[in-house]
Design an enzyme around this catalytic site. Sequence first.
Site, PDB file in Angstrom:
ATOM      1  N   LYS A 177     153.209  27.036  90.361  1.00 29.52           N
ATOM      2  CA  LYS A 177     151.952  27.745  90.069  1.00 29.52           C
ATOM      3  C   LYS A 177     151.461  27.275  88.694  1.00 29.52           C
ATOM      4  O   LYS A 177     151.973  27.708  87.649  1.00 29.52           O
ATOM      5  CB  LYS A 177     152.231  29.243  90.097  1.00 29.52           C
ATOM      6  CG  LYS A 177     151.065  30.216  90.005  1.00 29.52           C
ATOM      7  CD  LYS A 177     150.254  30.172  88.858  1.00 29.52           C
ATOM      8  CE  LYS A 177     149.245  31.147  88.493  1.00 29.52           C
ATOM      9  NZ  LYS A 177     148.277  30.416  87.659  1.00 29.52           N
ATOM     10  N   PRO A 178     150.470  26.357  88.676  1.00 30.90           N
ATOM     11  CA  PRO A 178     149.956  25.898  87.380  1.00 30.90           C
ATOM     12  C   PRO A 178     148.933  26.894  86.823  1.00 30.90           C
ATOM     13  O   PRO A 178     148.482  27.792  87.532  1.00 30.90           O
ATOM     14  CB  PRO A 178     149.256  24.588  87.741  1.00 30.90           C
ATOM     15  CG  PRO A 178     148.805  24.786  89.156  1.00 30.90           C
ATOM     16  CD  PRO A 178     149.773  25.743  89.811  1.00 30.90           C
ATOM     17  N   SER A 180     145.444  28.350  85.966  1.00 28.04           N
ATOM     18  CA  SER A 180     144.158  28.234  86.671  1.00 28.04           C
ATOM     19  C   SER A 180     143.161  27.392  85.876  1.00 28.04           C
ATOM     20  O   SER A 180     142.171  26.920  86.417  1.00 28.04           O
ATOM     21  CB  SER A 180     143.552  29.623  86.893  1.00 28.04           C
ATOM     22  OG  SER A 180     144.433  30.391  87.664  1.00 28.04           O
ATOM     23  N   GLY A 230     154.951  29.770  78.939  1.00 26.86           N
ATOM     24  CA  GLY A 230     153.667  30.405  78.615  1.00 26.86           C
ATOM     25  C   GLY A 230     153.849  31.352  77.444  1.00 26.86           C
ATOM     26  O   GLY A 230     154.771  31.190  76.628  1.00 26.86           O
ATOM     27  N   GLU A 252     160.274  29.905  78.526  1.00 28.81           N
ATOM     28  CA  GLU A 252     159.868  29.044  77.404  1.00 28.81           C
ATOM     29  C   GLU A 252     158.584  29.646  76.852  1.00 28.81           C
ATOM     30  O   GLU A 252     157.509  29.463  77.432  1.00 28.81           O
ATOM     31  CB  GLU A 252     159.606  27.612  77.906  1.00 28.81           C
ATOM     32  CG  GLU A 252     160.821  26.927  78.495  1.00 28.81           C
ATOM     33  CD  GLU A 252     161.817  26.478  77.427  1.00 28.81           C
ATOM     34  OE1 GLU A 252     161.446  26.416  76.247  1.00 28.81           O
ATOM     35  OE2 GLU A 252     162.963  26.212  77.795  1.00 28.81           O
ATOM     36  N   LEU A 253     158.708  30.360  75.742  1.00 26.99           N
ATOM     37  CA  LEU A 253     157.575  31.194  75.301  1.00 26.99           C
ATOM     38  C   LEU A 253     156.946  30.685  73.998  1.00 26.99           C
ATOM     39  O   LEU A 253     157.125  29.541  73.613  1.00 26.99           O
ATOM     40  CB  LEU A 253     158.056  32.639  75.187  1.00 26.99           C
ATOM     41  CG  LEU A 253     158.759  33.183  76.450  1.00 26.99           C
ATOM     42  CD1 LEU A 253     159.231  34.608  76.254  1.00 26.99           C
ATOM     43  CD2 LEU A 253     157.864  33.068  77.684  1.00 26.99           C
ATOM     44  N   GLU A 386     150.789  33.123  66.308  1.00 25.84           N
ATOM     45  CA  GLU A 386     150.600  31.726  66.693  1.00 25.84           C
ATOM     46  C   GLU A 386     149.082  31.450  66.718  1.00 25.84           C
ATOM     47  O   GLU A 386     148.361  32.023  67.545  1.00 25.84           O
ATOM     48  CB  GLU A 386     151.203  31.586  68.095  1.00 25.84           C
ATOM     49  CG  GLU A 386     151.355  30.221  68.629  1.00 25.84           C
ATOM     50  CD  GLU A 386     151.952  30.245  70.057  1.00 25.84           C
ATOM     51  OE1 GLU A 386     151.711  31.198  70.824  1.00 25.84           O
ATOM     52  OE2 GLU A 386     152.646  29.278  70.390  1.00 25.84           O
TER      53      GLU A 386
HETATM   54  P1  NAP Z   1     149.869  32.343  79.518  1.00 28.79           P
HETATM   55  O1  NAP Z   1     148.570  33.029  79.430  1.00 28.79           O
HETATM   56  O2  NAP Z   1     151.110  33.144  79.333  1.00 28.79           O
HETATM   57  O3  NAP Z   1     149.870  31.634  80.965  1.00 28.79           O
HETATM   58  C1  NAP Z   1     150.943  30.809  81.386  1.00 28.79           C
HETATM   59  C2  NAP Z   1     151.012  30.812  82.898  1.00 28.79           C
HETATM   60  O4  NAP Z   1     151.300  32.137  83.340  1.00 28.79           O
HETATM   61  C3  NAP Z   1     149.709  30.400  83.591  1.00 28.79           C
HETATM   62  O5  NAP Z   1     150.022  29.695  84.765  1.00 28.79           O
HETATM   63  C4  NAP Z   1     149.086  31.749  83.945  1.00 28.79           C
HETATM   64  O6  NAP Z   1     148.224  31.685  85.061  1.00 28.79           O
HETATM   65  C5  NAP Z   1     150.333  32.529  84.306  1.00 28.79           C
HETATM   66  N1  NAP Z   1     150.184  33.977  84.270  1.00 28.79           N
HETATM   67  C6  NAP Z   1     149.186  34.726  83.749  1.00 28.79           C
HETATM   68  N2  NAP Z   1     149.433  36.037  83.966  1.00 28.79           N
HETATM   69  C7  NAP Z   1     150.620  36.106  84.611  1.00 28.79           C
HETATM   70  C8  NAP Z   1     151.414  37.176  85.108  1.00 28.79           C
HETATM   71  N3  NAP Z   1     151.063  38.442  84.949  1.00 28.79           N
HETATM   72  N4  NAP Z   1     152.578  36.865  85.720  1.00 28.79           N
HETATM   73  C9  NAP Z   1     152.970  35.587  85.870  1.00 28.79           C
HETATM   74  N5  NAP Z   1     152.247  34.530  85.447  1.00 28.79           N
HETATM   75  C10 NAP Z   1     151.098  34.794  84.811  1.00 28.79           C
HETATM   76  O7  NAP Z   1     149.981  31.130  78.495  1.00 28.79           O
HETATM   77  P2  NAP Z   1     148.947  29.975  78.228  1.00 28.79           P
HETATM   78  O8  NAP Z   1     147.809  30.513  77.447  1.00 28.79           O
HETATM   79  O9  NAP Z   1     148.664  29.254  79.500  1.00 28.79           O
HETATM   80  O10 NAP Z   1     149.830  28.997  77.310  1.00 28.79           O
HETATM   81  C11 NAP Z   1     149.936  29.096  75.930  1.00 28.79           C
HETATM   82  C12 NAP Z   1     151.253  29.754  75.539  1.00 28.79           C
HETATM   83  O11 NAP Z   1     152.340  29.011  76.105  1.00 28.79           O
HETATM   84  C13 NAP Z   1     151.493  29.719  74.043  1.00 28.79           C
HETATM   85  O12 NAP Z   1     152.033  30.955  73.620  1.00 28.79           O
HETATM   86  C14 NAP Z   1     152.518  28.598  73.865  1.00 28.79           C
HETATM   87  O13 NAP Z   1     153.309  28.701  72.703  1.00 28.79           O
HETATM   88  C15 NAP Z   1     153.321  28.758  75.107  1.00 28.79           C
HETATM   89  N6  NAP Z   1     154.045  27.517  75.412  1.00 28.79           N
HETATM   90  C16 NAP Z   1     155.394  27.496  75.234  1.00 28.79           C
HETATM   91  C17 NAP Z   1     156.103  26.329  75.472  1.00 28.79           C
HETATM   92  C18 NAP Z   1     157.594  26.257  75.290  1.00 28.79           C
HETATM   93  O14 NAP Z   1     158.194  25.242  75.653  1.00 28.79           O
HETATM   94  N7  NAP Z   1     158.234  27.284  74.751  1.00 28.79           N
HETATM   95  C19 NAP Z   1     155.417  25.192  75.909  1.00 28.79           C
HETATM   96  C20 NAP Z   1     154.037  25.254  76.085  1.00 28.79           C
HETATM   97  C21 NAP Z   1     153.359  26.438  75.831  1.00 28.79           C
HETATM   98  P3  NAP Z   1     146.610  31.716  84.892  1.00 28.79           P
HETATM   99  O15 NAP Z   1     146.252  30.514  84.087  1.00 28.79           O
HETATM  100  O16 NAP Z   1     146.152  31.614  86.298  1.00 28.79           O
HETATM  101  O17 NAP Z   1     146.274  32.994  84.208  1.00 28.79           O
END
Ligand code: NAP
Length: 481
Positions: A177-178, A180, A230, A252-253, A386
Amino acid sequence: MIDSALLKSSAGYIDGKWCGADSGRTMPVVNPATGETIAVVPLMGRDETNRAVEAAAGALKTPAPIAQRRNWLVRLADLVAENRAELGRIITHEHGKPWKEAQGEAEYAANFFRYYAGCVDHLAPKKLTERPRDHGWTVHHRPAGVAALITPWNFPLAMLAKKFSAALAADCPCVVKPSSKTPLSMIALFSLMEQLDLPPGKANLVLGAAGEISGAICEHPAVRVISFTGSTPIGKKLLAATAPHLKRLALELGGNAPFIVFDDANLDSAVNHLMANKFRGAGQTCVCANRVYVQRGVADAFAAKVAERVNALKVGNGMDDGVDIGPLIDRNAFDKVRRHVDDAVSRGAKRVAGVDPVEPKGDHGCFFPPTVLRGVTADMLCVNDETFGPVAPIIEFGDEEEVIAAANATEYGLAAYLFTADDERAQRAIARLSFGHVGHNTGTGPTAEAPFGGMKHSGFGREGGLEGLHDFVEPQTVASS
Ligand code: NAP
């Protein structure tokens, strides 16, 4: 609309077939640089996800021999590397990062497939050489079950490659699930994967409503592993939602990386590393420096060098020649970065590079001028949260004790960097830094060969290295008389 040989099917992929949403609903994919709709993809939900999980559970019944998995991984590494220019073009169109950088992401993704191709033999059954209790003992590494892989938009291809390469090595069928915001890189990868002849159900792609999809993933008994990259708040939601179902989670947050420069460091080298680390992806990476701590005696010199370099960065559409920094992903991201800069300036910080951003016309075209702040203090938002944008806040410090305490004063523990010519000090400091990844005189991030992951609220589990296999493997011990 983006035209690409890798995007012939703008659809999900379930049980070996491309498919749309049951409801016929769709969602647009927007180029963050231009605001143009570059594709329309299905908006799937619970039913499609359940079908994908069941297809994956079906694939689990036919184990793939180790040699077969190795061949798939090698082939996939080759396909991704051979198609890096086109994959990079797709990444740039949906994410915004410069094309060259996006091609680097494709190469980085290919490295994970290649690395795990070289590791699958570690998963062969092992016989213990001694015979405790007069028995023969064999340890098998069974696939842990159906794995759900949920990824963010900031590395649309690489974040999935890290998980999927390890899952494929371990023989776990997957439901992917990438984000959106960036589903096209995944569609492109799945179209390349058609050349592997994977059994139906081995890899499934669902696109759309995160809440519905994750609801199905969390509840379906066949899903044994959820590997999520995420934000920390969504990671915590998954932890709560899966607790009653006792699923294995790899999280991985978010991060809040300190970048520490002592007064004996090679300043030019530290500046080079900061530029490469901080401004990649417009500062939208989990491992990029979020707080730059510089020892007082060299703070003026260091800040002047960084400001000069930052003022020379070119901001624009990532497909244009010479662009160093693309747009932020959307308006929400832009508003957050601006809030952090405004907060710092209102509390006394000084902007030594960068200007006020131009107000975006809508949700996209959110270009943020790369910015350097001085006089930053511990109470400011940019130190405590962040920022995820092209802002380098410089905080001065006096001694080692003070800076280690400040660096660790965060709930996050993903990446940290320190620059010093004194090796003893470096080793002492590294041992006290509560971060899963530390760069010593380098700003380099993760690599396929080494385990990478967070401490504290940056999550748990590791990706890369042999440790990256652990989340997808269930050791089974057989004692035989
Ligand atoms: P995000 O909002 O948490 O979204 C990540 C993924 O989760 C997306 O596919 C999103 O789908 C999905 N998602 C949203 N709501 C969800 C729910 N209730 N249950 C399950 N999945 C759900 O994060 P982001 O804005 O895409 O990414 C940025 C964050 O990722 C930053 O905090 C960054 O530090 C972190 N990150 C961490 C690492 C690591 O290796 N630790 C690497 C890269 C990024 P939708 O897009 O469809 O909403």
